[in-house]
Design a protein around this motif. Sequence first.
Motif, mmCIF file in Angstrom:
data_model
loop_
_atom_site.group_PDB
_atom_site.id
_atom_site.type_symbol
_atom_site.label_atom_id
_atom_site.label_comp_id
_atom_site.label_asym_id
_atom_site.label_seq_id
_atom_site.Cartn_x
_atom_site.Cartn_y
_atom_site.Cartn_z
ATOM 1 N N ALA A 1 0.836 -1.211 0.000
ATOM 2 C CA ALA A 1 0.000 0.000 0.000
ATOM 3 C C ALA A 1 0.868 1.258 0.000
ATOM 4 N N LEU A 2 2.083 1.134 0.509
ATOM 5 C CA LEU A 2 3.002 2.268 0.554
ATOM 6 C C LEU A 2 3.566 2.500 -0.843
ATOM 7 N N LYS A 3 3.329 3.667 -1.378
ATOM 8 C CA LYS A 3 3.825 4.059 -2.708
ATOM 9 C C LYS A 3 4.753 5.252 -2.515
ATOM 10 N N GLY A 4 6.059 4.964 -2.432
ATOM 11 C CA GLY A 4 7.020 6.028 -2.147
ATOM 12 C C GLY A 4 6.837 6.490 -0.717
ATOM 13 N N ASP A 5 6.431 7.739 -0.560
ATOM 14 C CA ASP A 5 6.180 8.257 0.792
ATOM 15 C C ASP A 5 4.688 8.527 1.004
ATOM 16 N N ARG A 6 3.841 7.832 0.257
ATOM 17 C CA ARG A 6 2.393 8.014 0.355
ATOM 18 C C ARG A 6 1.706 6.677 0.613
ATOM 19 N N CYS A 7 0.649 6.738 1.388
ATOM 20 C CA CYS A 7 -0.163 5.550 1.661
ATOM 21 C C CYS A 7 -1.609 6.008 1.776
ATOM 22 N N ARG A 8 -2.475 5.419 0.978
ATOM 23 C CA ARG A 8 -3.885 5.834 1.019
ATOM 24 C C ARG A 8 -4.564 5.418 2.318
ATOM 25 N N TRP A 9 -3.946 4.536 3.091
ATOM 26 C CA TRP A 9 -4.498 4.083 4.356
ATOM 27 C C TRP A 9 -4.001 4.908 5.543
ATOM 28 N N PHE A 10 -3.119 5.856 5.283
ATOM 29 C CA PHE A 10 -2.562 6.683 6.359
ATOM 30 C C PHE A 10 -3.692 7.351 7.144
ATOM 31 N N ASP A 11 -3.626 7.237 8.464
ATOM 32 C CA ASP A 11 -4.616 7.853 9.345
ATOM 33 C C ASP A 11 -3.830 8.623 10.412
ATOM 34 N N ARG A 12 -3.710 9.921 10.207
ATOM 35 C CA ARG A 12 -2.914 10.759 11.114
ATOM 36 C C ARG A 12 -3.451 10.662 12.542
ATOM 37 N N ARG A 13 -2.532 10.524 13.483
ATOM 38 C CA ARG A 13 -2.920 10.508 14.897
ATOM 39 C C ARG A 13 -3.572 11.838 15.241
ATOM 40 N N GLN A 14 -4.781 11.756 15.717
ATOM 41 C CA GLN A 14 -5.515 12.965 16.096
ATOM 42 C C GLN A 14 -6.243 12.690 17.400
ATOM 43 N N VAL A 15 -6.029 13.551 18.376
ATOM 44 C CA VAL A 15 -6.687 13.418 19.669
ATOM 45 C C VAL A 15 -7.869 14.382 19.707
ATOM 46 N N VAL A 16 -9.021 13.875 20.122
ATOM 47 C CA VAL A 16 -10.235 14.688 20.228
ATOM 48 C C VAL A 16 -10.802 14.553 21.638
ATOM 49 N N VAL A 17 -11.712 15.436 21.992
ATOM 50 C CA VAL A 17 -12.370 15.375 23.299
ATOM 51 C C VAL A 17 -13.730 14.699 23.112
ATOM 52 N N MET A 18 -13.869 13.548 23.736
ATOM 53 C CA MET A 18 -15.088 12.756 23.647
ATOM 54 C C MET A 18 -15.923 13.008 24.907
ATOM 55 N N ALA A 19 -17.235 12.963 24.759
ATOM 56 C CA ALA A 19 -18.130 13.122 25.911
ATOM 57 C C ALA A 19 -18.460 11.746 26.478
ATOM 58 N N ILE A 20 -18.586 11.699 27.802
ATOM 59 C CA ILE A 20 -18.895 10.459 28.511
ATOM 60 C C ILE A 20 -20.308 10.573 29.079
ATOM 61 N N GLY A 21 -21.282 10.043 28.385
ATOM 62 C CA GLY A 21 -22.641 9.981 28.902
ATOM 63 C C GLY A 21 -23.398 11.305 28.949
ATOM 64 N N PHE A 22 -24.722 11.168 29.093
ATOM 65 C CA PHE A 22 -25.602 12.342 29.216
ATOM 66 C C PHE A 22 -26.804 12.010 30.089
ATOM 67 N N SER A 23 -26.526 11.531 31.297
ATOM 68 C CA SER A 23 -27.591 11.078 32.194
ATOM 69 C C SER A 23 -28.498 12.207 32.693
ATOM 70 N N HIS A 24 -28.056 13.454 32.592
ATOM 71 C CA HIS A 24 -28.880 14.576 33.069
ATOM 72 C C HIS A 24 -29.350 15.494 31.935
ATOM 73 N N LEU A 25 -29.264 15.007 30.712
ATOM 74 C CA LEU A 25 -29.660 15.820 29.551
ATOM 75 C C LEU A 25 -31.088 16.334 29.660
ATOM 76 N N TYR A 26 -31.991 15.491 30.119
ATOM 77 C CA TYR A 26 -33.412 15.850 30.093
ATOM 78 C C TYR A 26 -33.897 16.542 31.362
ATOM 79 N N ASP A 27 -33.031 16.703 32.352
ATOM 80 C CA ASP A 27 -33.454 17.336 33.605
ATOM 81 C C ASP A 27 -34.137 18.688 33.376
ATOM 82 N N PRO A 28 -33.565 19.585 32.548
ATOM 83 C CA PRO A 28 -34.225 20.884 32.351
ATOM 84 C C PRO A 28 -35.206 20.919 31.165
ATOM 85 N N VAL A 29 -35.463 19.775 30.541
ATOM 86 C CA VAL A 29 -36.343 19.730 29.365
ATOM 87 C C VAL A 29 -37.805 19.689 29.792
ATOM 88 N N LEU A 30 -38.611 20.484 29.132
ATOM 89 C CA LEU A 30 -40.052 20.483 29.412
ATOM 90 C C LEU A 30 -40.658 19.141 29.005
#
Length: 164
Positions: free
Chosen positions: A60-89
């Motif tokens: 899959a590696l063609k020179g210095d390129r790979c179509r499968w390359f997936d750059r390491r990226q860190v994101v902020v994920m949310a953990i649950g939403f148990s109180h989402l509906y507390d203020p909902v009518l």
Amino acid sequence: MENDVRIIPLSEEFDFSTVPVWYVLCTNGGCPLRQECLRFLAGSCAPEGLESALCVMPKALKGDRCRWFDRRQVVVMAIGFSHLYDPVLKQDYTAMRKSITRYLHGSKMYYEYKRGDRLLTPEQQQWIRQLVKSYGYDWEVPFDGFMEAYKFGKAPMPAGECQP
């Protein structure tokens, strides 16, 4: 996100259990992209007992390129939403819950996300925030917590299907 919300930082040790089952691994130690590639990190941290997996072939590696390359990226994920509906009518609750359930692919996965068994991506968090706003609410969505995690690329298309 509120300013007083603590974000659990990414662990220094890679947790292979976070790798989706569909994620394609790489073990090409000679690849010049390996230090920045999440596929290589995941492949190099695979548990000893793992005997087979989806993998990128060295060709899959063609020179210095790979179509499968997936750059390491860190994101902020949310953990649950148990109180989402507390203020909902009451008049908004059922329709809002049904919309979120559909968006999160059904009841089983909805409850896994709600409890925090599954982490919500930034895109999913934003969708939920927009839905809440569409009902006229102007408060910040009360996710139960946040943590840093690697963002894994999209699942590969099954053979024979076209990508847009």
